[in-house]
Every structure is written in C-alpha cells, then in structure tokens.
Design a protein around this motif. Structure first.
Motif, PDB file in Angstrom:
ATOM      1  N   GLU A 160       0.829  -1.214   0.000  1.00 47.03           N
ATOM      2  CA  GLU A 160       0.000   0.000   0.000  1.00 47.03           C
ATOM      3  C   GLU A 160       0.858   1.256   0.000  1.00 47.03           C
ATOM      4  O   GLU A 160       0.546   2.241  -0.685  1.00 47.03           O
ATOM      5  CB  GLU A 160      -0.937  -0.013   1.210  1.00 47.03           C
ATOM      6  N   ILE A 161       1.947   1.229   0.770  1.00 51.69           N
ATOM      7  CA  ILE A 161       2.881   2.364   0.795  1.00 51.69           C
ATOM      8  C   ILE A 161       3.510   2.554  -0.582  1.00 51.69           C
ATOM      9  O   ILE A 161       3.620   3.676  -1.083  1.00 51.69           O
ATOM     10  CB  ILE A 161       3.968   2.136   1.864  1.00 51.69           C
ATOM     11  N   ASN A 162       3.898   1.451  -1.202  1.00 47.64           N
ATOM     12  CA  ASN A 162       4.488   1.490  -2.542  1.00 47.64           C
ATOM     13  C   ASN A 162       3.523   2.112  -3.547  1.00 47.64           C
ATOM     14  O   ASN A 162       3.911   2.974  -4.352  1.00 47.64           O
ATOM     15  CB  ASN A 162       4.870   0.066  -2.960  1.00 47.64           C
ATOM     16  N   ILE A 163       2.262   1.700  -3.494  1.00 50.00           N
ATOM     17  CA  ILE A 163       1.241   2.254  -4.389  1.00 50.00           C
ATOM     18  C   ILE A 163       1.066   3.745  -4.132  1.00 50.00           C
ATOM     19  O   ILE A 163       0.964   4.549  -5.069  1.00 50.00           O
ATOM     20  CB  ILE A 163      -0.103   1.512  -4.196  1.00 50.00           C
ATOM     21  N   GLY A 164       1.041   4.124  -2.853  1.00 49.34           N
ATOM     22  CA  GLY A 164       0.886   5.532  -2.496  1.00 49.34           C
ATOM     23  C   GLY A 164       2.007   6.399  -3.042  1.00 49.34           C
ATOM     24  O   GLY A 164       1.766   7.503  -3.548  1.00 49.34           O
ATOM     25  N   ILE A 165       3.246   5.910  -2.947  1.00 48.82           N
ATOM     26  CA  ILE A 165       4.392   6.665  -3.455  1.00 48.82           C
ATOM     27  C   ILE A 165       4.326   6.798  -4.970  1.00 48.82           C
ATOM     28  O   ILE A 165       4.572   7.877  -5.531  1.00 48.82           O
ATOM     29  CB  ILE A 165       5.712   5.991  -3.024  1.00 48.82           C
ATOM     30  N   LYS A 166       3.964   5.720  -5.636  1.00 50.54           N
ATOM     31  CA  LYS A 166       3.845   5.766  -7.106  1.00 50.54           C
ATOM     32  C   LYS A 166       2.777   6.759  -7.544  1.00 50.54           C
ATOM     33  O   LYS A 166       2.947   7.464  -8.552  1.00 50.54           O
ATOM     34  CB  LYS A 166       3.532   4.368  -7.642  1.00 50.54           C
ATOM     35  N   GLU A 167       1.683   6.828  -6.801  1.00 46.34           N
ATOM     36  CA  GLU A 167       0.623   7.777  -7.125  1.00 46.34           C
ATOM     37  C   GLU A 167       1.100   9.218  -6.970  1.00 46.34           C
ATOM     38  O   GLU A 167       0.732  10.094  -7.751  1.00 46.34           O
ATOM     39  CB  GLU A 167      -0.592   7.530  -6.225  1.00 46.34           C
ATOM     40  N   ILE A 168       1.931   9.478  -5.962  1.00 56.03           N
ATOM     41  CA  ILE A 168       2.462  10.822  -5.742  1.00 56.03           C
ATOM     42  C   ILE A 168       3.291  11.279  -6.935  1.00 56.03           C
ATOM     43  O   ILE A 168       3.199  12.433  -7.375  1.00 56.03           O
ATOM     44  CB  ILE A 168       3.310  10.861  -4.451  1.00 56.03           C
ATOM     45  N   PHE A 169       4.093  10.369  -7.499  1.00 62.35           N
ATOM     46  CA  PHE A 169       4.959  10.729  -8.618  1.00 62.35           C
ATOM     47  C   PHE A 169       4.306  10.516  -9.983  1.00 62.35           C
ATOM     48  O   PHE A 169       4.937  10.756 -11.014  1.00 62.35           O
ATOM     49  CB  PHE A 169       6.275   9.942  -8.544  1.00 62.35           C
ATOM     50  N   ALA A 170       3.055  10.080  -9.991  1.00 64.92           N
ATOM     51  CA  ALA A 170       2.373   9.801 -11.262  1.00 64.92           C
ATOM     52  C   ALA A 170       1.849  11.059 -11.941  1.00 64.92           C
ATOM     53  O   ALA A 170       1.587  11.059 -13.145  1.00 64.92           O
ATOM     54  CB  ALA A 170       1.219   8.820 -11.030  1.00 64.92           C
ATOM     55  N   THR A 171       1.681  12.142 -11.191  1.00 61.68           N
ATOM     56  CA  THR A 171       1.148  13.368 -11.771  1.00 61.68           C
ATOM     57  C   THR A 171       2.205  14.062 -12.626  1.00 61.68           C
ATOM     58  O   THR A 171       3.402  13.956 -12.369  1.00 61.68           O
ATOM     59  CB  THR A 171       0.680  14.339 -10.671  1.00 61.68           C
ATOM     60  N   SER A 172       1.761  14.786 -13.625  1.00 60.09           N
ATOM     61  CA  SER A 172       2.680  15.470 -14.541  1.00 60.09           C
ATOM     62  C   SER A 172       3.436  16.596 -13.845  1.00 60.09           C
ATOM     63  O   SER A 172       4.521  16.989 -14.274  1.00 60.09           O
ATOM     64  CB  SER A 172       1.909  16.020 -15.742  1.00 60.09           C
ATOM     65  N   GLU A 173       2.851  17.136 -12.755  1.00 60.14           N
ATOM     66  CA  GLU A 173       3.488  18.244 -12.035  1.00 60.14           C
ATOM     67  C   GLU A 173       4.580  17.782 -11.073  1.00 60.14           C
ATOM     68  O   GLU A 173       5.379  18.588 -10.584  1.00 60.14           O
ATOM     69  CB  GLU A 173       2.446  19.035 -11.238  1.00 60.14           C
ATOM     70  N   ALA A 174       4.617  16.495 -10.766  1.00 62.07           N
ATOM     71  CA  ALA A 174       5.549  15.980  -9.762  1.00 62.07           C
ATOM     72  C   ALA A 174       6.999  16.158 -10.204  1.00 62.07           C
ATOM     73  O   ALA A 174       7.365  15.802 -11.325  1.00 62.07           O
ATOM     74  CB  ALA A 174       5.264  14.511  -9.486  1.00 62.07           C
ATOM     75  N   LYS A 175       7.812  16.708  -9.316  1.00 62.79           N
ATOM     76  CA  LYS A 175       9.250  16.853  -9.583  1.00 62.79           C
ATOM     77  C   LYS A 175       9.928  15.514  -9.303  1.00 62.79           C
ATOM     78  O   LYS A 175       9.567  14.789  -8.383  1.00 62.79           O
ATOM     79  CB  LYS A 175       9.846  17.942  -8.691  1.00 62.79           C
TER      80      LYS A 175
END
Length: 273
Positions: A160-175
C-alpha cells in the motif's frame, strides 16, 4: 501454595519476550510490526544523533547482555563494535540485514564504500521483514503462527505504501530530481525513477569541480530546495542556500515511522521544488 507458584511461573513463562537490539529507529518499526507485544526492542542510536559516526556508550552494553538477537543494517559503527557487542554477550545472534542486498554484499566484499541506506527501499523492506520473521520463528517457535500473520499483514502495508508513493509521482506536475547535502536516498530514488543530486560525495571531500557541476544542475533543473538531515549541522548548508538562493527543507532517513516517513519524503520531493 504450590499450585499458585506453578500458575505464577507459568504466567511469567508465557509473557517472556524476545529481547532485540537494533541500530536505528526504522528497524524498531520493522521489529515491532513482526514481533508486536512478543518482543522488547532497544535502539542503540538515540534520536537526532548521527548513526554514521556513532560511538555506543558502555552503559548500553547492559541491555546487550540480555539481548537474544541484534539486527544490524550495515552502519559503519556496527562493524567497528561488533566484536565488543558479542564479547558482552556471546550467545547473542548478530544479523547484518544489509547483506541481504546482493549489490551491497558484493561492494562490501570488494571493500567499496557506498550509500547503504537500504531500509529506504520498499523492495528491501520486504526482504528485511521476511528475515525478521524467520529469526523470531526460530527463537520462539510456539508463536510462529502469530509472527507469520504479522508478516503477511505488514507485507500488505508495504504494498500500500508502494502504491501511495507511485501515485504521488504519477502526476505530470511531480518533480523527480532533488538536491541533498548528504547522500542517503539513492535506493529510494532508484526505485521510483528519481534523480538524487548530492553536494557531499559519499565519504569523500567535496571538490571544486563537483560543486561547479552541482551549480550547473541547480540552474538547469531550476532546483529551489536543498534537503538536509536533522542529524547533521546546518551551518554549511545555510551558506550554500544563501549563495544559490535556495530554501532549506528536511528529509529524515532515520525517522521512526518508516511507512509514513517514506510517503512524506515522496510528497516533499514531488512538490517542494
């Protein structure tokens, strides 16, 4: 009276816990997830002390005399103090969990120093959890099923943590690129296709040529933040931040709540630049 004594000692026996020593707080998080109330943990490195050059106190040997197992994580002080730890308690089992990472194991065999903050890797976290489960099950076989259930539950949490981190970086705005003073996040960056730039080279003196490269990166990538660790002095970083007109923020690889900390690290890297 005899039956009361038998009952009393039976309770004491049932409530006996595995005494576990660990080097840093994130390891305590893992140990508690698998062992829960069946283990008693002791963390050698106090909060906000730098584990990379820590010198254990002689008074800390008192706990090690009763410890059944020590879970190391590849810190330099562990190698330096290992023989003294074992001389204080020859029956204590010592496990260097970092050696479960084949790349680190190979580098250690070759005498190569590198970033070894392996617990910041989600994939390594699963290996660490399995090993802790195996050790506890061997030491306390009567409670093996409890450790197994705890392991299965924790592995789901890690996913679940892994999925959460991937979702954070999945957006086009994510650095996806970030600048740190002290290198510590190589494993975390590799797993999520990020790029860590470090001002300080690992165990090497920072050279002028390297700083010129860093300055070029700051301008090219338009980096706005220098990340520091709370265990290190901020004086040098403050001077660099003024020079490069950057803000200072923190990333703590040694935070006690391993799961929430990884998510917080991801949020900061993705949004603070």
């Amino acid at each position: 009276m005899k039956s009361i004594l038998i009952f009393f000692f039976g309770i004491v026996f049932l409530q006996a816990k595995i005494n576990v020593a660990v080097s840093i707080e994130p390891q305590e998080f893992f140990v508690k997830k698998i062992g829960a109330d069946l283990v008693e943990t002791y963390v050698l490195v106090p909060k906000n002390k730098n584990p990379e050059n820590y010198e254990p106190l002689l008074s800390q040997m008192m706990f090690l005399k009763n410890a059944e197992v020590y879970f190391g994580i590849g810190m330099e002080f562990e190698e330096k103090w290992k023989n003294r730890f074992l001389s204080a308690n020859s029956k204590m089992q010592f496990f260097d969990l970092s050696l479960m990472d084949e790349e680190i194991k190979k580098k250690k065999e070759q005498g190569i120093l590198s970033d070894q903050h392996v617990w910041l890797s989600v994939n390594f976290a699963k290996k660490q959890a399995y090993k802790i489960y195996e050790v506890f099950s061997a030491l306390d076989s009567k409670n093996s099923e409890i450790y197994k259930r705890n392991l299965e539950k924790f592995l789901k949490e890690i996913d679940e943590i892994n999925i959460g981190i991937k979702e954070i970086f999945a957006t086009s705005e994510a650095k996806r690129e970030f600048l740190v003073f002290h290198p510590a996040f190589e494993d975390f960056a590799r797993e999520y296709n990020l790029k860590e730039w470090a001002i300080e080279a690992y165990n090497k003196e920072t050279k002028i040529k390297h700083m010129q490269k860093i300055y070029e990166v700051i301008k090219e990538k338009k980096l706005k933040v220098i990340y520091i660790q709370p265990q290190f002095s901020t004086k040098q970083v403050e001077l660099l931040a003024q020079q490069y007109k950057m803000r200072i923020s923190t990333l703590d690889p040694f935070a006690s709540n391993w799961g929430e900390n990884l998510l917080e690290m991801a949020r900061k890297i993705a949004t603070e630049q």
